[in-house]
Design an enzyme around this catalytic site. Structure first.
Site, PDB file in Angstrom:
ATOM      1  N   ARG A 141      15.503 -69.622  -5.796  1.00  0.00           N
ATOM      2  CA  ARG A 141      15.729 -70.843  -5.056  1.00  0.00           C
ATOM      3  C   ARG A 141      17.110 -70.626  -4.305  1.00  0.00           C
ATOM      4  NH1 ARG A 141      14.517 -76.387  -7.981  1.00  0.00           N
ATOM      5  NH2 ARG A 141      14.755 -77.089  -5.621  1.00  0.00           N
TER       6      ARG A 141
ATOM      7  N   CYS B 157      22.594 -78.784  -8.075  1.00  0.00           N
ATOM      8  CA  CYS B 157      21.042 -78.216  -8.216  1.00  0.00           C
ATOM      9  C   CYS B 157      20.269 -78.533  -7.250  1.00  0.00           C
ATOM     10  CB  CYS B 157      20.697 -78.473  -9.691  1.00  0.00           C
ATOM     11  SG  CYS B 157      20.814 -80.339 -10.124  1.00  0.00           S
TER      12      CYS B 157
END
Length: 290
Positions: free
Chosen positions: A180, A238
């Protein structure tokens, strides 16, 4: 101030409560990205006395692009939730989940941020309790309302404006999975990649195979390898501010401190004015510091 408690130590603490007079509130934060059935898992089995905490409803405010997928709730709302869980001033709190404390760390950080100091994570979570052969319960727990008084702002945090330049003056850690970070996949957010200047530091790297945290010395080695240095301001993000709290807990275990970017990438990538970098390097070639 300890960040963790081992399963055997928690069992002793619970068993000795009558002698010590110390109440321990157990909070079960069963949640994982892509698994909306945390409450069902809790009803099937949990540590006796543990109260279920709904991460999406109680540890976050309403999702909105300008604040991210899991913005922090209003302090008054969080205090009301903590009282529903049965927390009183002076209690000890232990939070856990069944995914290496990836979700429970969000509650740990929020209570600490609210000025509640006596909160720890069950090292290894429910898996460690099971592995020790301790009793499990089913169904739902209904605690008496608590009287805890919470505040706000006790833990360092940054916003999007600070995140934009953080990598040039400090260390900005991206706690998401490496793919990611590189922008190879993005399962939930509208753009893929990372904040310019961020260093890939997947949260899973904080744990051993059994879901317990690495030893402090191993965590220090890990974060120093990623660029942590004394005097260098460090911040973590995050996807939506959940697993970044786990990274902050790991840093604390190592003896280090870091700020949380609560909005995280889900807030950052919704603004067209915010650049997003793909690939394994912190900056794109055009934006790399000279």
């Amino acid at each position: 101030m300890d960040t963790l408690i081992a399963a055997a130590a928690l069992k002793d603490q619970l068993d000795g409560a009558r002698q010590t007079g110390q109440r321990t509130v157990l909070l079960d934060v069963r949640w994982a990205l892509g698994d909306p059935h945390g409450h069902d898992h809790y009803l099937r089995e949990h540590i006796p006395g543990a109260v279920f905490v709904d991460l999406a409803a109680e540890l976050a405010g309403p999702s909105e692009p300008s604040r991210g997928r899991h913005p922090l709730p209003d302090p008054e709302q969080f205090q009301a939730s903590a009282r529903r869980w049965g927390i009183n001033d002076g209690d000890a709190v232990v939070a856990y989940d069944d995914s290496g404390n990836m979700a429970a760390a969000r509650l740990w950080w929020m209570l600490r941020n609210a000025g509640f100091r006596s909160v720890r994570l069950l090292d290894g979570g429910l898996g460690a309790w099971r592995a020790a052969g301790f009793e499990l319960a089913a169904g739902s727990e209904q605690p008496a309302p608590g009287n805890v008084t919470l505040s706000k702002g006790a833990m360092p945090a940054i916003d999007a404006g600070q995140a934009a330049s953080w990598g040039r003056r400090g260390l900005l850690l991206d706690a998401r999975a490496a793919e990611r970070y590189r922008g190879e996949i993005e399962p939930v957010d509208p753009r893929a990649g990372h904040i310019p200047g961020a260093v890939s530091a997947p949260t899973t790297g904080n744990l051993q195979a059994d879901g317990t945290f690495l030893a402090p010395a191993e965590l220090r080695e890990r974060f120093e390898r990623l660029g942590y240095r004394a005097g260098v301001p460090t911040a973590v993000y995050c996807g939506s501010g959940v697993t970044a709290a786990h990274e902050i807990a790991a840093l604390e275990i190592a003896g280090y401190s870091a700020a949380l970017y609560p909005g995280s990438f889900s807030e950052w990538c919704h603004s067209a004015s915010n650049d997003v970098v793909t690939g394994a390097a912190p900056y794109s070639e055009e934006a790399a510091p000279q």
